[in-house]
Design a protein around this motif. Structure first.
Motif, PDB file in Angstrom:
ATOM      1  N   GLU A  22       0.827  -1.200   0.000  1.00  0.00           N
ATOM      2  CA  GLU A  22       0.000   0.000   0.000  1.00  0.00           C
ATOM      3  C   GLU A  22       0.862   1.251   0.000  1.00  0.00           C
ATOM      4  OE1 GLU A  22      -3.669   2.018   2.586  1.00  0.00           O
ATOM      5  OE2 GLU A  22      -2.831   0.059   3.147  1.00  0.00           O
ATOM      6  N   ALA A  23       0.581   2.146  -0.931  1.00  0.00           N
ATOM      7  CA  ALA A  23       1.275   3.427  -0.970  1.00  0.00           C
ATOM      8  C   ALA A  23       0.765   4.326   0.148  1.00  0.00           C
ATOM      9  CB  ALA A  23       1.080   4.093  -2.319  1.00  0.00           C
ATOM     10  N   ARG A  24       1.648   5.177   0.669  1.00  0.00           N
ATOM     11  CA  ARG A  24       1.259   6.076   1.758  1.00  0.00           C
ATOM     12  C   ARG A  24       1.228   7.506   1.245  1.00  0.00           C
ATOM     13  NH1 ARG A  24       3.929   9.149   5.516  1.00  0.00           N
ATOM     14  NH2 ARG A  24       6.004   8.379   4.930  1.00  0.00           N
ATOM     15  N   PRO A  25       0.134   8.241   1.440  1.00  0.00           N
ATOM     16  CA  PRO A  25       0.083   9.639   1.000  1.00  0.00           C
ATOM     17  C   PRO A  25       1.019  10.486   1.867  1.00  0.00           C
ATOM     18  CG  PRO A  25      -1.866   9.090   2.289  1.00  0.00           C
ATOM     19  CD  PRO A  25      -1.127   7.800   2.076  1.00  0.00           C
ATOM     20  N   PRO A  26       1.461  11.612   1.345  1.00  0.00           N
ATOM     21  CA  PRO A  26       2.404  12.436   2.109  1.00  0.00           C
ATOM     22  C   PRO A  26       1.752  13.110   3.309  1.00  0.00           C
ATOM     23  CG  PRO A  26       1.781  13.531   0.067  1.00  0.00           C
ATOM     24  CD  PRO A  26       1.196  12.154   0.008  1.00  0.00           C
ATOM     25  N   ALA A  27       2.395  13.025   4.440  1.00  0.00           N
ATOM     26  CA  ALA A  27       1.986  13.746   5.642  1.00  0.00           C
ATOM     27  C   ALA A  27       2.514  15.177   5.560  1.00  0.00           C
ATOM     28  CB  ALA A  27       2.530  13.038   6.884  1.00  0.00           C
ATOM     29  N   PRO A  28       2.168  16.045   6.511  1.00  0.00           N
ATOM     30  CA  PRO A  28       2.712  17.402   6.503  1.00  0.00           C
ATOM     31  C   PRO A  28       4.242  17.389   6.412  1.00  0.00           C
ATOM     32  CG  PRO A  28       0.940  17.261   8.093  1.00  0.00           C
ATOM     33  CD  PRO A  28       1.174  15.859   7.601  1.00  0.00           C
ATOM     34  N   ALA A  75       3.035  14.278  -5.477  1.00  0.00           N
ATOM     35  CA  ALA A  75       2.116  14.795  -4.457  1.00  0.00           C
ATOM     36  C   ALA A  75       2.923  15.425  -3.338  1.00  0.00           C
ATOM     37  CB  ALA A  75       1.220  13.685  -3.909  1.00  0.00           C
ATOM     38  N   VAL A  76       2.323  16.403  -2.658  1.00  0.00           N
ATOM     39  CA  VAL A  76       2.993  17.067  -1.535  1.00  0.00           C
ATOM     40  C   VAL A  76       2.036  17.140  -0.360  1.00  0.00           C
ATOM     41  CG1 VAL A  76       4.500  18.412  -3.041  1.00  0.00           C
ATOM     42  CG2 VAL A  76       2.336  19.394  -2.272  1.00  0.00           C
ATOM     43  N   GLY A  77       2.585  17.118   0.843  1.00  0.00           N
ATOM     44  CA  GLY A  77       1.792  17.276   2.043  1.00  0.00           C
ATOM     45  C   GLY A  77       1.663  18.729   2.438  1.00  0.00           C
ATOM     46  N   ILE A 107       7.871   6.427  -3.457  1.00  0.00           N
ATOM     47  CA  ILE A 107       8.365   6.590  -2.090  1.00  0.00           C
ATOM     48  C   ILE A 107       7.800   7.888  -1.538  1.00  0.00           C
ATOM     49  CG2 ILE A 107      10.495   7.770  -2.788  1.00  0.00           C
ATOM     50  CD1 ILE A 107      11.898   6.369  -0.419  1.00  0.00           C
ATOM     51  N   THR A 108       7.427   7.874  -0.264  1.00  0.00           N
ATOM     52  CA  THR A 108       6.988   9.079   0.438  1.00  0.00           C
ATOM     53  C   THR A 108       7.954   9.331   1.579  1.00  0.00           C
ATOM     54  OG1 THR A 108       4.663   8.719  -0.121  1.00  0.00           O
ATOM     55  CG2 THR A 108       5.122  10.120   1.774  1.00  0.00           C
ATOM     56  N   LEU A 109       8.469  10.555   1.653  1.00  0.00           N
ATOM     57  CA  LEU A 109       9.493  10.869   2.639  1.00  0.00           C
ATOM     58  C   LEU A 109       9.555  12.380   2.853  1.00  0.00           C
ATOM     59  CD1 LEU A 109      12.980  10.272   0.911  1.00  0.00           C
ATOM     60  CD2 LEU A 109      10.889  10.928  -0.248  1.00  0.00           C
ATOM     61  N   PRO A 110      10.287  12.845   3.886  1.00  0.00           N
ATOM     62  CA  PRO A 110      10.368  14.278   4.134  1.00  0.00           C
ATOM     63  C   PRO A 110      10.871  15.052   2.923  1.00  0.00           C
ATOM     64  CG  PRO A 110      11.192  13.062   6.027  1.00  0.00           C
ATOM     65  CD  PRO A 110      10.965  12.053   4.942  1.00  0.00           C
ATOM     66  N   ALA A 111      10.293  16.226   2.712  1.00  0.00           N
ATOM     67  CA  ALA A 111      10.603  17.022   1.525  1.00  0.00           C
ATOM     68  C   ALA A 111      12.081  17.382   1.443  1.00  0.00           C
ATOM     69  CB  ALA A 111       9.758  18.293   1.518  1.00  0.00           C
TER      70      ALA A 111
END
Length: 329
Positions: A22-28, A75-77, A107-111
């Motif tokens: 499962e892909a994870r959407p970006p958090a803040p 995508a961005v949080g 991949i979703t990770l800190p900006a």
């Protein structure tokens, strides 16, 4: 999303699997990157094999390997400028202290862990810049500008060394490098002024002679334990030794007084732990060198996600002439 995973240590062919997760959407403060390529580094291979001392099982129930990669922000949080969507980027520390790295379609990770990739630079090159690129940039320029100085770069044919030679020449230094004779032409093509056989018994004397009988200002070392006596003999007063490896001798005897009485700075470089300010400076230099066409990042092989085990085996085999990548598109 599709990803390479492992749940236990072992040989690549036995433990690496491709599956849907499962892909994870970006958090803040985070971004999601649609990955194009994932870089395979020796540290990734050792982590999967369980080769780190004292580590008996993976740190997470499921691991997606690899720290380096490149792709496009999709995508961005909250708190991240929407203008970043669509940017081509390269990634550092993708799987460092995290479960999911870059061997996946996303991949979703800190900006802050994604760096803009200049337009002229390919996404394949971008996937090489995390560990080898930042290590080369930091070890060459840690301590300040190098124009007019002499740098000794041990292992100039290796992935980091090859980039370091190019960056040192771009920075205005005179470069002496060590390598195996079979790789002399490769290191000279990277820009080294002098290339010496690292196995020669009178290497310190040859280094000094190659530098017009002068000691060298800075040293970049891939095998500090093996080279510590050589480094001590050839480094100048107020010189600097930046060591990023010591695989052959992990517990070297340090000649403290000879180093102290030259007031030598010794830095042990672990690229994963660079401070934000230091890392940003190293990344900026990489991008500038790439835009100036001063940095060539050779690639030996590109594999599919399904052939990730073969990519790991290629890294384990050593003696590479370029990076190993996974195409994740």
């Amino acid at each position: 999303m599709k990803a390479v995973t492992y749940t236990a240590f072992g040989p690549a062919a036995d433990v690496l699997n491709v599956q849907e997760i499962e892909a994870r959407p970006p958090a803040p403060g985070e971004v999601t990157v649609d990955l194009a390529y994932s870089g395979v580094n020796p540290s990734d291979v050792k982590a999967r094999a369980g080769a780190r001392p004292g580590v008996t099982k993976p740190p997470f129930p499921v691991v997606v390997p690899h720290s380096d990669g490149s792709g496009i922000i999709s995508a961005v949080g909250d708190g991240v400028d929407n203008s970043r969507i669509g940017q081509r980027v390269w990634i550092w520390n993708g799987q460092w202290q995290r479960a999911f790295g870059t061997a996946a379609t996303q991949i979703t990770l800190p900006a802050e862990q994604v760096v803009d990739l200049p337009d002229p630079v390919s996404l394949q090159t971008g996937a090489i810049l995390g560990i080898p690129g930042l290590t080369a940039s930091h070890t060459v320029f840690s301590g300040g500008e190098i124009e007019g100085q002499t740098l000794l770069i041990h292992g100039g044919a290796g992935t980091v060394g090859f980039l370091a030679v190019q960056l040192a020449k771009w920075g205005g230094a005179r470069v002496i490098s060590t390598a195996s004779p079979r790789n002399f032409d490769r290191v000279k093509d990277a820009g080294a002024d002098i290339v010496l056989d690292y196995n020669t018994p009178d290497l310190p004397e040859q280094i000094i002679a190659a530098n017009n009988s002068q000691l060298v200002n800075r040293i970049v070392d891939v095998e500090f334990g093996q080279n510590v006596e050589i480094d001590t003999a050839v480094v100048a007063e107020n010189g600097r030794i930046n060591a990023f490896g010591s695989a052959q001798e992990m517990s070297p005897t340090l000649p403290f007084y000879p180093l102290m009485f030259k007031s030598v700075t010794l830095e042990m470089v672990l690229v994963y732990l660079l401070t934000s300010e230091v890392r940003a400076a190293a990344a900026l230099r990489l991008n500038k060198a790439l835009v100036a066409n001063a940095l060539h990042c050779p690639i030996q092989g590109v594999y599919s996600l399904e052939d990730c085990a073969l990519a790991h085996q290629a890294v384990e085999a050593g003696k590479r002439s370029g990076a190993i990548l996974i195409e994740t598109i």
